[in-house]
Motif scaffolding. Structure first.
Motif, PDB file in Angstrom:
ATOM      1  N   PHE A  40      -7.891 -16.572  -7.084  1.00 42.73           N
ATOM      2  CA  PHE A  40      -7.075 -15.998  -6.004  1.00 42.73           C
ATOM      3  C   PHE A  40      -7.370 -14.514  -5.806  1.00 42.73           C
ATOM      4  CE2 PHE A  40      -2.750 -14.446  -4.514  1.00 42.73           C
ATOM      5  CZ  PHE A  40      -2.868 -14.941  -3.223  1.00 42.73           C
TER       6      PHE A  40
ATOM      7  N   LEU B  12      -8.978 -12.470  -2.546  1.00 42.26           N
ATOM      8  CA  LEU B  12      -8.302 -11.362  -1.861  1.00 42.26           C
ATOM      9  C   LEU B  12      -9.160 -10.097  -1.869  1.00 42.26           C
ATOM     10  CD1 LEU B  12      -4.578 -11.661  -3.037  1.00 42.26           C
ATOM     11  CD2 LEU B  12      -5.650 -12.606  -0.984  1.00 42.26           C
TER      12      LEU B  12
ATOM     13  N   LEU C  93     -11.121  -9.188   1.044  1.00 43.75           N
ATOM     14  CA  LEU C  93     -10.367  -8.733   2.219  1.00 43.75           C
ATOM     15  C   LEU C  93     -10.006  -7.266   2.102  1.00 43.75           C
ATOM     16  CD1 LEU C  93      -8.644  -9.629   4.764  1.00 43.75           C
ATOM     17  CD2 LEU C  93      -6.757  -9.972   3.166  1.00 43.75           C
ATOM     18  N   SER C  94      -9.607  -6.859   0.924  1.00 43.83           N
ATOM     19  CA  SER C  94      -9.019  -5.542   0.725  1.00 43.83           C
ATOM     20  C   SER C  94      -9.078  -5.240  -0.771  1.00 43.83           C
ATOM     21  CB  SER C  94      -7.560  -5.605   1.189  1.00 43.83           C
ATOM     22  OG  SER C  94      -7.035  -4.329   1.381  1.00 43.83           O
ATOM     23  N   PRO C  95      -9.054  -3.967  -1.153  1.00 45.60           N
ATOM     24  CA  PRO C  95      -9.102  -3.662  -2.586  1.00 45.60           C
ATOM     25  C   PRO C  95      -7.986  -4.400  -3.328  1.00 45.60           C
ATOM     26  CG  PRO C  95      -9.384  -1.667  -1.296  1.00 45.60           C
ATOM     27  CD  PRO C  95      -9.026  -2.764  -0.321  1.00 45.60           C
ATOM     28  N   SER C  96      -8.369  -5.287  -4.225  1.00 52.41           N
ATOM     29  CA  SER C  96      -7.395  -6.103  -4.957  1.00 52.41           C
ATOM     30  C   SER C  96      -7.854  -6.285  -6.389  1.00 52.41           C
ATOM     31  CB  SER C  96      -7.249  -7.486  -4.299  1.00 52.41           C
ATOM     32  OG  SER C  96      -6.757  -7.359  -2.997  1.00 52.41           O
TER      33      SER C  96
ATOM     34  N   HIS D 245       8.608 -16.728   3.946  1.00 53.07           N
ATOM     35  CA  HIS D 245       7.317 -16.164   3.527  1.00 53.07           C
ATOM     36  C   HIS D 245       6.492 -17.294   2.909  1.00 53.07           C
ATOM     37  CE1 HIS D 245       5.031 -12.367   2.445  1.00 53.07           C
ATOM     38  NE2 HIS D 245       4.267 -13.371   2.047  1.00 53.07           N
TER      39      HIS D 245
ATOM     40  N   LEU E  82       4.850 -14.270   7.349  1.00 53.44           N
ATOM     41  CA  LEU E  82       6.227 -13.919   7.014  1.00 53.44           C
ATOM     42  C   LEU E  82       7.048 -13.928   8.286  1.00 53.44           C
ATOM     43  CD1 LEU E  82       7.058 -10.251   6.702  1.00 53.44           C
ATOM     44  CD2 LEU E  82       4.650 -10.791   6.533  1.00 53.44           C
TER      45      LEU E  82
ATOM     46  N   HIS F  39       4.690 -13.139  11.324  1.00 54.55           N
ATOM     47  CA  HIS F  39       3.598 -12.171  11.146  1.00 54.55           C
ATOM     48  C   HIS F  39       2.538 -12.811  10.256  1.00 54.55           C
ATOM     49  CE1 HIS F  39       5.822  -8.413  12.494  1.00 54.55           C
ATOM     50  NE2 HIS F  39       6.822  -9.244  12.342  1.00 54.55           N
TER      51      HIS F  39
ATOM     52  N   GLU G 240      -0.637 -12.560   8.019  1.00 54.43           N
ATOM     53  CA  GLU G 240      -1.189 -11.473   7.216  1.00 54.43           C
ATOM     54  C   GLU G 240      -2.238 -11.991   6.234  1.00 54.43           C
ATOM     55  OE1 GLU G 240      -0.414  -8.195   7.263  1.00 54.43           O
ATOM     56  OE2 GLU G 240       1.142  -8.322   8.804  1.00 54.43           O
ATOM     57  N   ASP G 241      -3.175 -11.137   5.912  1.00 54.17           N
ATOM     58  CA  ASP G 241      -4.085 -11.357   4.771  1.00 54.17           C
ATOM     59  C   ASP G 241      -4.800 -12.702   4.810  1.00 54.17           C
ATOM     60  OD1 ASP G 241      -3.148  -8.889   4.105  1.00 54.17           O
ATOM     61  OD2 ASP G 241      -1.795  -9.571   2.534  1.00 54.17           O
TER      62      ASP G 241
ATOM     63  N   LEU H  50      -0.364 -10.876  14.896  1.00 50.53           N
ATOM     64  CA  LEU H  50      -1.221 -10.430  13.792  1.00 50.53           C
ATOM     65  C   LEU H  50      -2.039  -9.247  14.262  1.00 50.53           C
ATOM     66  CD1 LEU H  50      -4.371 -11.366  14.485  1.00 50.53           C
ATOM     67  CD2 LEU H  50      -3.456 -13.601  13.898  1.00 50.53           C
ATOM     68  N   ASN H  51      -2.566  -8.522  13.320  1.00 55.47           N
ATOM     69  CA  ASN H  51      -3.479  -7.423  13.612  1.00 55.47           C
ATOM     70  C   ASN H  51      -4.839  -7.768  13.042  1.00 55.47           C
ATOM     71  OD1 ASN H  51      -1.411  -5.683  14.729  1.00 55.47           O
ATOM     72  ND2 ASN H  51      -0.667  -5.466  12.645  1.00 55.47           N
ATOM     73  N   CYS H  52      -5.875  -7.424  13.797  1.00 54.80           N
ATOM     74  CA  CYS H  52      -7.227  -7.696  13.303  1.00 54.80           C
ATOM     75  C   CYS H  52      -8.191  -6.647  13.841  1.00 54.80           C
ATOM     76  CB  CYS H  52      -7.677  -9.100  13.710  1.00 54.80           C
ATOM     77  SG  CYS H  52      -7.882  -9.338  15.481  1.00 54.80           S
ATOM     78  N   THR H  53      -9.362  -6.589  13.223  1.00 58.31           N
ATOM     79  CA  THR H  53     -10.401  -5.699  13.719  1.00 58.31           C
ATOM     80  C   THR H  53     -10.928  -6.282  15.036  1.00 58.31           C
ATOM     81  OG1 THR H  53     -12.027  -6.917  12.443  1.00 58.31           O
ATOM     82  CG2 THR H  53     -11.084  -4.962  11.406  1.00 58.31           C
TER      83      THR H  53
ATOM     84  N   GLU I 155       7.039  -5.693   3.691  1.00 51.90           N
ATOM     85  CA  GLU I 155       6.300  -6.910   3.356  1.00 51.90           C
ATOM     86  C   GLU I 155       5.745  -6.803   1.936  1.00 51.90           C
ATOM     87  OE1 GLU I 155       2.618  -7.123   5.416  1.00 51.90           O
ATOM     88  OE2 GLU I 155       2.001  -8.965   4.412  1.00 51.90           O
TER      89      GLU I 155
ATOM     90  N   ILE J 135      -2.375  -8.263  -2.314  1.00 56.03           N
ATOM     91  CA  ILE J 135      -3.480  -7.303  -2.315  1.00 56.03           C
ATOM     92  C   ILE J 135      -2.977  -5.921  -2.729  1.00 56.03           C
ATOM     93  CG2 ILE J 135      -4.810  -8.532  -0.546  1.00 56.03           C
ATOM     94  CD1 ILE J 135      -3.895  -6.370   1.472  1.00 56.03           C
ATOM     95  N   ARG J 136      -3.912  -5.078  -3.096  1.00 56.02           N
ATOM     96  CA  ARG J 136      -3.589  -3.701  -3.511  1.00 56.02           C
ATOM     97  C   ARG J 136      -2.517  -3.670  -4.598  1.00 56.02           C
ATOM     98  NH1 ARG J 136      -5.986   0.199   0.107  1.00 56.02           N
ATOM     99  NH2 ARG J 136      -7.055  -0.976   1.714  1.00 56.02           N
TER     100      ARG J 136
ATOM    101  N   ASN K 218      -6.200  -1.001  14.720  1.00 58.46           N
ATOM    102  CA  ASN K 218      -6.766  -2.282  15.065  1.00 58.46           C
ATOM    103  C   ASN K 218      -6.179  -2.819  16.359  1.00 58.46           C
ATOM    104  OD1 ASN K 218      -8.728  -2.997  13.025  1.00 58.46           O
ATOM    105  ND2 ASN K 218      -7.028  -3.019  11.578  1.00 58.46           N
ATOM    106  N   VAL K 219      -6.416  -4.101  16.534  1.00 65.57           N
ATOM    107  CA  VAL K 219      -5.978  -4.807  17.727  1.00 65.57           C
ATOM    108  C   VAL K 219      -4.811  -5.722  17.331  1.00 65.57           C
ATOM    109  CG1 VAL K 219      -6.719  -6.548  19.393  1.00 65.57           C
ATOM    110  CG2 VAL K 219      -8.329  -4.803  18.618  1.00 65.57           C
ATOM    111  N   GLN K 220      -3.781  -5.754  18.161  1.00 60.17           N
ATOM    112  CA  GLN K 220      -2.703  -6.709  17.924  1.00 60.17           C
ATOM    113  C   GLN K 220      -2.924  -7.925  18.802  1.00 60.17           C
ATOM    114  OE1 GLN K 220       1.147  -6.105  19.579  1.00 60.17           O
ATOM    115  NE2 GLN K 220       1.765  -8.120  18.850  1.00 60.17           N
ATOM    116  N   MET K 221      -2.823  -9.102  18.214  1.00 61.22           N
ATOM    117  CA  MET K 221      -2.928 -10.333  18.989  1.00 61.22           C
ATOM    118  C   MET K 221      -1.651 -11.132  18.803  1.00 61.22           C
ATOM    119  SD  MET K 221      -6.980 -11.214  18.616  1.00 61.22           S
ATOM    120  CE  MET K 221      -6.965 -12.150  20.147  1.00 61.22           C
TER     121      MET K 221
END
Lengths: 160, 160
Positions: free
Chosen positions: A31, A35, A38-41, A63, A83, A97, A99-100, A134-137, B85, B89-90, B153-156
């Protein structure tokens, strides 16, 4: 996380990967490695993982963390969370929302990310949310459009 | 929600508007009218408001709704929320989500929105969040930049 699978590949993946809620045993199924894509984990201790797991379990359907387990290896191939936010607007509306969301590098291009996101969206819908956000690049706009999302607004952040 | 107040105006507002957590009595102080300026928000019944209020109170510091009360009229002039939330991660990091920020039309341009947002950010920081994020329309980028946010970023969204 671009996908170009054929229906046949998607069918095969239906057996190859089982999407299910996160379990305590998943700490030893990769796990944290997943992760970390995706991000420092940094790896979590058993205690830290259990404590957070319990906090999230206490939130019940508000959640949900889903993972996809590779039936062949028993390792996790993808993960994502949703969540539920309780609002006052829109007659005390609920918003999901997402996430991740992460699909392991070795598994990309098989439609697993889309299957996972659709499951998260279904959960939010079943919980009574009026929307999921959601938020994404910018590069992932196409992927999420394929999952049914439309571009809405700008995400801003403040880092401590 | 554009602001161009002078330091003097900000000082005066410090007395004119008291920023505090939402209370049960706020239903009769124009809370729903204020939210209706942000998003469709039909008036809530006392029961519906109390029920949602109790659900959010049960989340403790993980969900804070702040309002600004006009000392002269006793009515609410602004509102906003932050929810926390819990991630894996992190190192099981926490993220604050700022939601539903609204400043009443009659009160805009006095810096009240910025004061409110900064209070929400402070709460998230105090709670241990590593970042605070929010989504806004492109027109509000400047306002949130003034509050310390940067575009990320972009919100969708996916609407049911």
């Amino acid at each position: 996380m671009e996908h170009s699978h054929t229906p046949a590949a998607a069918e095969a993946d239906g057996d190859a990967y089982r999407i299910r809620p996160l379990q305590l045993a998943d700490l030893s199924k990769g796990f944290c490695d997943l992760l970390a894509q995706l991000s420092p984990s940094p790896p979590l201790t058993e205690d830290a993982f259990r404590a957070r797991f319990a906090e999230l379990a206490a939130l019940g359907a508000d959640h949900l963390v889903l993972v996809a387990e590779d039936a062949a290896t028993g390792q996790l191939a993808a993960a994502g969370a949703v969540l539920v936010e309780r609002k006052f607007i829109r007659r005390c509306g609920l918003v999901g929302h997402v996430e991740d969301v992460v699909v392991g590098a070795a598994t990309r291009g098989r439609g697993l990310g889309e299957r996972l996101v659709r499951r998260l969206v279904e959960h939010a819908k079943g919980r009574g949310c009026y929307k999921v956000i959601l938020n994404c690049t910018p590069e992932l706009r196409g992927f999420y459009a394929k999952c049914g999302f439309v571009e809405k607004n700008v995400q801003m952040g403040l880092y401590f």
